[in-house]
Design a protein around this motif. Structure first.
Motif, short mmCIF file in Angstrom:
data_model
loop_
_atom_site.label_atom_id
_atom_site.label_comp_id
_atom_site.label_asym_id
_atom_site.label_seq_id
_atom_site.Cartn_x
_atom_site.Cartn_y
_atom_site.Cartn_z
N LYS A 194 23.43 35.97 -28.76
CA LYS A 194 23.27 36.19 -27.33
C LYS A 194 24.48 36.94 -26.75
O LYS A 194 24.34 37.86 -25.93
N LYS A 195 25.68 36.56 -27.20
CA LYS A 195 26.89 37.24 -26.75
C LYS A 195 26.90 38.70 -27.18
O LYS A 195 27.18 39.60 -26.38
N LEU A 196 26.59 38.93 -28.46
CA LEU A 196 26.62 40.30 -28.98
C LEU A 196 25.59 41.18 -28.29
O LEU A 196 25.84 42.37 -28.06
N ALA A 197 24.44 40.62 -27.97
CA ALA A 197 23.42 41.40 -27.26
C ALA A 197 23.92 41.81 -25.88
O ALA A 197 23.67 42.95 -25.43
N TRP A 198 24.63 40.90 -25.20
CA TRP A 198 25.19 41.25 -23.89
C TRP A 198 26.29 42.30 -24.02
O TRP A 198 26.39 43.21 -23.19
N HIS A 199 27.09 42.21 -25.05
CA HIS A 199 28.15 43.19 -25.26
C HIS A 199 27.58 44.59 -25.50
O HIS A 199 28.13 45.59 -25.01
N GLU A 200 26.45 44.66 -26.22
CA GLU A 200 25.81 45.95 -26.45
C GLU A 200 25.23 46.51 -25.16
O GLU A 200 25.29 47.72 -24.91
#
Length: 553
Positions: A53-59
């Motif tokens: 979930k974090k990595l998706a937001w960072h992208e």
């Protein structure tokens, strides 16, 4: 009769379906592969879900178009702002050097001289020092004893720390003027600079690997499914706010002081101290605020790379002398590290980078700590911005800082008005900072920014441009919200949470409704109402509310 009709129609239906089955059983040739391909098997654990979930937001944050929208996007998850550890250029608790290194992932090198990179300017520095020495001495005597200060003429009394800042700011401005005028003929980059007086330097970032607070552990212990995660390290948010005396910036960045690739491949001297305890243990406080990264100017400025920053060291005036001289020196180093990192982080934010989107090239800054008489010099190279989650301990890159111990530029002024004990070595280091020439980089400076719309001013839609600019400046101002952050009163904690002694009270508070107000998003509010008389489509238009243009992240 009914059954006969059914049987009569059945062969035709069967023939139609069989043709469909035959046609669907013959896929196109490009659908065949020599080896079977299966979807990725995802880790179903709670930790893995949170990480994805974090990595998706960072992208999503990386794909936002303009610099200003990226700064807005960082604040999208929190309507009331983040709970940040507040850092500044005045508060440095006892034994805080290791913490400042860990919070910025900085390797510190204490040295008696500037890095070897500055050796190329030694000849010019020696020649210029001899040429400007007399003018520097006259300027120092004039600023110290040559005139009466404004507060002295008005008969006002100020404390010692404020007086140190007034004298130091005057000396820095005068020395900056003399050196720029003296060096600009030989170093033309000094003709194309902007000088900021007392600019606003702010930076926001996240640091992972820190032990969770006790209240979080106690809260998770009460949950059946979350009990096993109570000891997991957490991310803490940091907000720096400082005001240097003077900051100088140029159109191009300074050259790197060391090879970033060599540092990432595992130099033995790049060891960052670990400080995994809560920052409260040192005496730092927290506050709710929006994350702001401002290097002294707004996005869109032509000259957006800093060269020299003159920071204050007057906080030592009120520091407990029982801590000792070595503690004062460590506090100065901590100031040099945190102010340099924050200024460079703000500059990186103007290029579209942030604490979640990694820097693709190094940035270099030069910081001077002074009170007019005592001087310390710091050269800082920013190599990485990833400090959140496991990057705080496992990131192969590390930032580097070279700093000198404090030295006196002069001892004082005698009765005849002459400067006593002038130290040319301190002046040489200062001149070397001015000689360091920025160079144009041969690579893309804003890789995560849309080429056709790098800033809000380049957006074609006037309504969107106006709305985003007003919202961006409002968030960056950090003014308090109209609705204050919900809080729990002491009597509510006792009689409604710990002990249910008021069952007849109306259940209206967030803790009674099972809501977490801190999870409210920035765009979770009613749009602005448009009166009938000024609606774009006329009084009968159904467009009652103003359109919002929050970034999609």
């Amino acid at each position: 009769m009914f059954s006969l009709r059914v049987h009569a129609r059945f062969p035709r239906i069967f023939r139609q379906n069989s043709r469909l089955l035959v046609s669907s059983a013959q896929p196109a040739s490009d659908e065949y592969v020599s080896e079977a391909q299966y979807p990725e098997i995802l880790d179903p654990s709670y930790r893995a879900k949170i990480l994805r979930k974090k990595l998706a937001w960072h992208e999503k944050l990386k794909k936002v178009a303009t610099v200003e929208e990226k700064l807005l996007g960082i604040n999208m998850p929190r309507y009331f702002g983040y709970k940040c550890v507040m850092l500044n250029d005045e508060k440095f608790p006892y034994n805080c050097l290791g913490f400042n290194q860990f919070a910025t992932r900085t390797v510190f090198h204490e040295t008696d001289k500037l890095p070897d990179f500055y050796r190329q300017y030694d000849e010019a520095v020696e020649r210029i020092t001899n040429a400007v020495k007399g003018a520097i001495e006259e300027a120092l005597v004039h600023e110290l004893t040559g005139y009466r200060k404004a507060h002295e003429g008005a008969g006002k009394t100020i404390d010692g720390q404020e007086e140190i800042d007034l004298v130091a700011a005057a000396i820095v401005r005068e020395l900056n003027r003399i050196l720029i005028n003296s060096l600009c003929e030989e170093f033309p980059h000094l003709e194309a600079i902007d000088v900021d007086l007392q600019p606003r330097h702010e930076a926001f970032w996240a640091v992972g690997g820190i032990q969770p607070p006790k209240r979080i552990e106690k809260m998770l212990e009460k949950s059946a499914w979350a009990k096993e995660y109570k000891d997991d390290p957490v991310d803490r948010f940091f907000q720096y706010r400082g005001t240097p005396y003077v900051a100088v910036r140029h159109e191009f960045p300074l050259e790197p002081l060391t090879d970033v690739l060599e540092a990432a491949q595992g130099r033995q001297d790049l060891k960052v101290p670990e400080f995994l305890y809560d920052p409260h243990t040192l005496g730092y406080s927290t506050d709710h605020c929006h994350g702001t990264s401002i290097p002294g100017f707004w996005p869109g400025e032509r000259r957006e790379f800093g060269t020299i920053s003159f920071q204050r060291r007057s906080f030592l005036f009120t520091r407990n002398k029982k801590f000792g001289a070595e503690d004062e020196q460590e506090a100065l180093h901590a100031n040099g590290i945190i102010s340099s990192y924050s200024w460079l982080l703000g500059q990186a934010a103007m290029q579209g980078f942030n604490t979640y989107n990694e820097l693709t090239y190094p940035l270099v800054g030069q910081t001077v700590l002074t009170d007019g008489q005592r001087w310390s010099f710091y050269a800082y190279q920013l190599n990485t911005l990833l400090l959140h989650s496991n990057y705080s301990l496992e990131n192969p890159r590390a930032n580097e800082c070279w700093g000198t111990r404090e030295e006196k530029l002069f001892e004082g002024v005698d009765e005849a008005g002459k400067l006593v004990g002038f130290n040319q070595e301190v002046l040489k280091r200062l001149i070397a900072f001015y000689c360091n020439t920025p160079r144009e980089r041969q690579h893309e400076m804003k890789p995560y920014v849309k080429p056709t719309e790098k800033h809000l001013a380049e957006i074609a839609d006037p309504q969107k441009r106006k709305w985003l600019e007003e919202t961006f400046k409002h968030i960056m101002s950090n003014r308090p919200r109209h609705w204050q952050i919900p809080e729990i009163q002491h009597w509510e904690k006792i009689y409604q949470i710990d002990h249910d002694k008021r069952p007849m009270d109306a259940r209206r508070k967030f803790f009674q409704l099972g809501e977490n107000p801190y999870n409210r998003r920035l765009d979770n509010h009613p749009p602005k109402y448009i009166p009938k008389s000024i609606r774009p489509g006329g009084p009968k238009s159904k467009d009652k509310f103003e359109k919002q243009y929050y970034p999609d992240c």
